[in-house]
Scaffold this motif. Sequence first.
Motif, PDB file in Angstrom:
ATOM      1  N   PHE A 226      12.628 -29.789 -19.204  1.00  0.00           N
ATOM      2  CA  PHE A 226      12.865 -30.274 -17.847  1.00  0.00           C
ATOM      3  C   PHE A 226      13.799 -29.319 -17.108  1.00  0.00           C
ATOM      4  N   GLY A 227      14.827 -28.837 -17.802  1.00  0.00           N
ATOM      5  CA  GLY A 227      15.757 -27.911 -17.180  1.00  0.00           C
ATOM      6  C   GLY A 227      15.112 -26.586 -16.815  1.00  0.00           C
ATOM      7  N   VAL A 228      14.202 -26.117 -17.671  1.00  0.00           N
ATOM      8  CA  VAL A 228      13.545 -24.834 -17.421  1.00  0.00           C
ATOM      9  C   VAL A 228      12.701 -24.895 -16.147  1.00  0.00           C
ATOM     10  N   PHE A 229      12.067 -26.024 -15.901  1.00  0.00           N
ATOM     11  CA  PHE A 229      11.135 -26.124 -14.774  1.00  0.00           C
ATOM     12  C   PHE A 229      11.744 -26.795 -13.551  1.00  0.00           C
ATOM     13  N   TYR A 230      13.046 -26.990 -13.571  1.00  0.00           N
ATOM     14  CA  TYR A 230      13.726 -27.621 -12.441  1.00  0.00           C
ATOM     15  C   TYR A 230      14.497 -26.532 -11.691  1.00  0.00           C
ATOM     16  N   THR A 231      14.130 -26.288 -10.446  1.00  0.00           N
ATOM     17  CA  THR A 231      14.653 -25.119  -9.724  1.00  0.00           C
ATOM     18  C   THR A 231      16.167 -25.181  -9.513  1.00  0.00           C
ATOM     19  N   SER A 232      16.732 -26.369  -9.434  1.00  0.00           N
ATOM     20  CA  SER A 232      18.189 -26.458  -9.265  1.00  0.00           C
ATOM     21  C   SER A 232      18.909 -25.896 -10.494  1.00  0.00           C
ATOM     22  N   ILE A 233      18.312 -26.070 -11.686  1.00  0.00           N
ATOM     23  CA  ILE A 233      18.886 -25.504 -12.904  1.00  0.00           C
ATOM     24  C   ILE A 233      18.817 -23.986 -12.854  1.00  0.00           C
ATOM     25  N   TRP A 234      17.746 -23.437 -12.236  1.00  0.00           N
ATOM     26  CA  TRP A 234      17.643 -21.984 -12.110  1.00  0.00           C
ATOM     27  C   TRP A 234      18.846 -21.443 -11.319  1.00  0.00           C
ATOM     28  N   SER A 235      19.111 -22.096 -10.186  1.00  0.00           N
ATOM     29  CA  SER A 235      20.222 -21.637  -9.338  1.00  0.00           C
ATOM     30  C   SER A 235      21.561 -21.799 -10.039  1.00  0.00           C
ATOM     31  N   MET A 236      21.743 -22.904 -10.734  1.00  0.00           N
ATOM     32  CA  MET A 236      22.996 -23.130 -11.453  1.00  0.00           C
ATOM     33  C   MET A 236      23.204 -22.101 -12.555  1.00  0.00           C
ATOM     34  N   ALA A 237      22.148 -21.821 -13.337  1.00  0.00           N
ATOM     35  CA  ALA A 237      22.245 -20.832 -14.409  1.00  0.00           C
ATOM     36  C   ALA A 237      22.545 -19.453 -13.858  1.00  0.00           C
ATOM     37  N   ASP A 238      21.984 -19.158 -12.687  1.00  0.00           N
ATOM     38  CA  ASP A 238      22.228 -17.852 -12.064  1.00  0.00           C
ATOM     39  C   ASP A 238      23.646 -17.743 -11.521  1.00  0.00           C
ATOM     40  N   TYR A 239      24.204 -18.860 -11.114  1.00  0.00           N
ATOM     41  CA  TYR A 239      25.533 -18.847 -10.495  1.00  0.00           C
ATOM     42  C   TYR A 239      26.661 -18.845 -11.530  1.00  0.00           C
ATOM     43  N   LEU A 240      26.477 -19.554 -12.618  1.00  0.00           N
ATOM     44  CA  LEU A 240      27.550 -19.703 -13.601  1.00  0.00           C
ATOM     45  C   LEU A 240      27.822 -18.385 -14.327  1.00  0.00           C
ATOM     46  N   SER A 241      29.102 -18.170 -14.670  1.00  0.00           N
ATOM     47  CA  SER A 241      29.492 -16.980 -15.420  1.00  0.00           C
ATOM     48  C   SER A 241      29.134 -17.135 -16.893  1.00  0.00           C
ATOM     49  N   SER A 242      29.116 -16.018 -17.606  1.00  0.00           N
ATOM     50  CA  SER A 242      28.820 -16.060 -19.043  1.00  0.00           C
ATOM     51  C   SER A 242      29.858 -16.875 -19.796  1.00  0.00           C
ATOM     52  N   LEU A 243      31.116 -16.787 -19.368  1.00  0.00           N
ATOM     53  CA  LEU A 243      32.175 -17.557 -20.013  1.00  0.00           C
ATOM     54  C   LEU A 243      31.939 -19.050 -19.847  1.00  0.00           C
ATOM     55  N   ARG A 244      31.545 -19.463 -18.636  1.00  0.00           N
ATOM     56  CA  ARG A 244      31.286 -20.883 -18.388  1.00  0.00           C
ATOM     57  C   ARG A 244      30.070 -21.350 -19.189  1.00  0.00           C
ATOM     58  N   LEU A 245      29.033 -20.530 -19.267  1.00  0.00           N
ATOM     59  CA  LEU A 245      27.857 -20.893 -20.050  1.00  0.00           C
ATOM     60  C   LEU A 245      28.198 -21.013 -21.533  1.00  0.00           C
ATOM     61  N   ALA A 246      29.046 -20.103 -22.018  1.00  0.00           N
ATOM     62  CA  ALA A 246      29.463 -20.171 -23.426  1.00  0.00           C
ATOM     63  C   ALA A 246      30.257 -21.439 -23.699  1.00  0.00           C
ATOM     64  N   LEU A 247      31.126 -21.816 -22.756  1.00  0.00           N
ATOM     65  CA  LEU A 247      31.915 -23.034 -22.907  1.00  0.00           C
ATOM     66  C   LEU A 247      31.009 -24.267 -22.937  1.00  0.00           C
ATOM     67  N   ILE A 248      30.005 -24.294 -22.063  1.00  0.00           N
ATOM     68  CA  ILE A 248      29.058 -25.404 -22.044  1.00  0.00           C
ATOM     69  C   ILE A 248      28.316 -25.489 -23.379  1.00  0.00           C
ATOM     70  N   THR A 249      27.966 -24.332 -23.938  1.00  0.00           N
ATOM     71  CA  THR A 249      27.271 -24.290 -25.225  1.00  0.00           C
ATOM     72  C   THR A 249      28.132 -24.893 -26.328  1.00  0.00           C
ATOM     73  N   VAL A 250      29.390 -24.465 -26.398  1.00  0.00           N
ATOM     74  CA  VAL A 250      30.301 -24.965 -27.429  1.00  0.00           C
ATOM     75  C   VAL A 250      30.475 -26.481 -27.309  1.00  0.00           C
ATOM     76  N   VAL A 251      30.653 -26.959 -26.077  1.00  0.00           N
ATOM     77  CA  VAL A 251      30.851 -28.399 -25.860  1.00  0.00           C
ATOM     78  C   VAL A 251      29.604 -29.180 -26.266  1.00  0.00           C
ATOM     79  N   SER A 252      28.432 -28.663 -25.911  1.00  0.00           N
ATOM     80  CA  SER A 252      27.195 -29.379 -26.236  1.00  0.00           C
ATOM     81  C   SER A 252      26.977 -29.448 -27.748  1.00  0.00           C
ATOM     82  N   ILE A 253      27.217 -28.351 -28.456  1.00  0.00           N
ATOM     83  CA  ILE A 253      27.065 -28.355 -29.913  1.00  0.00           C
ATOM     84  C   ILE A 253      28.092 -29.287 -30.551  1.00  0.00           C
ATOM     85  N   LEU A 254      29.316 -29.258 -30.037  1.00  0.00           N
ATOM     86  CA  LEU A 254      30.374 -30.111 -30.573  1.00  0.00           C
ATOM     87  C   LEU A 254      30.037 -31.589 -30.376  1.00  0.00           C
ATOM     88  N   LEU A 255      29.590 -31.968 -29.173  1.00  0.00           N
ATOM     89  CA  LEU A 255      29.260 -33.362 -28.913  1.00  0.00           C
ATOM     90  C   LEU A 255      28.060 -33.814 -29.742  1.00  0.00           C
TER      91      LEU A 255
END
Length: 385
Positions: A226-255
């Motif tokens: 759903f995220g891959v085909f949702y255009t708002s996720i495209w814009s968000m992924a393009d806007y976020l920094s690598s550090l923020r994406l890494a933090l989101i990854t760690v939090v998601s795996i932890l939860l």
Amino acid sequence: MAAAAEKYHAALRRSIIPKQQPAVRTVGMLADPGIAQVLAGKVRERFENALNSEEEDQVRWSVKVGPLTLPLDDSGQVMLNKHVGALREKFGWEYIIYLTDIPQYGQGKPVGRSISQLHGAATLVVPSLGMARPRNLTNSLVDIMGELSSDRKPMMPTSLSARAFSVSGSLDEPSEDGRSSTRYVSLKGLRGRIFLVCGMVRSNRPWRLVPQLSSALAGAAATGAFGVFYTSIWSMADYLSSLRLALITVVSILLFGLWLLFHNRLWERPRGKHYRERLVLYNTSTVLTVMLAAAAMYLLLFVALLLGSLVVIDHGFLAYQLRHPVGFAEYFNLAWLAASLGTLGGAIGSSFDQVESIQQATFSQREYERRNMDFGVDGSGTQQP
């Protein structure tokens, strides 16, 4: 002439007098099912060769791997001494070594091995060797046999993990000559416990848990797609920094890992002796096992979503939506964010997986048996070899 004749007669005597056959001494190895059993089979020949290389021609060692494992007693331990007589009568082994996956205790301390010259038997805690490479395991087995087959002073371990051990005093019933029948080699400080935890995680084999998370994988894949085909996720992924994406990854795996841990009742609350020690030891290994499995599932999901986005999303259409030229980095970031969101969705999906199957996949077979035993107040017991 006389010298030549003497040599001839000496050679003749050697050919006539039969060569004395070396005495055969047997060592039997038994192991818990799982990693310990696999390692026993791997090191058998290496162990036998190491013993024979250290002995004279009058002795030949034979190492056998037994076809059975011993049951846990009421304290969740394998008490080898109780079975030595029956095993020796059945197999004819002179010495018996048992490889176990379960942490053992002696004199209130976690131990790496316990050795009884009185019974000619020893128990080796395989997780105490850390990653337990065949070479290190062989060295430990040779050390044990050096003590079992002689009366010399107890040796320290010679493997690469030797600094994780310290010699503990003796415990157990004394023999007829007044000596104690059992000697323990304790784990030493933080280093020894790190080795033990790493070994326990390996015995749990985190990679076995991923296939059991079928509902979690389905939920994660659906949310990620759903995220891959949702255009708002495209814009968000393009806007976020690598550090923020890494933090989101760690939090998601932890939860996701914490959800698996508590929803499937993997957190243990031990009772009885060594409560604090066992609470930290068992649960640390469980948390690491679950988190490694969660990270492995995340990587599988990420690869699947990256390939899917590359195949389905047209390069020009993605550039049109983001309003700038795009390359592989944009697809990478999109799959990165979608995999993180999908992992959170997988936590909900895991609720439909069977709790028992998750527990069996998380722990080694012996650890699963131990955790499902109904212990009394003094449930930890004290290990005998």
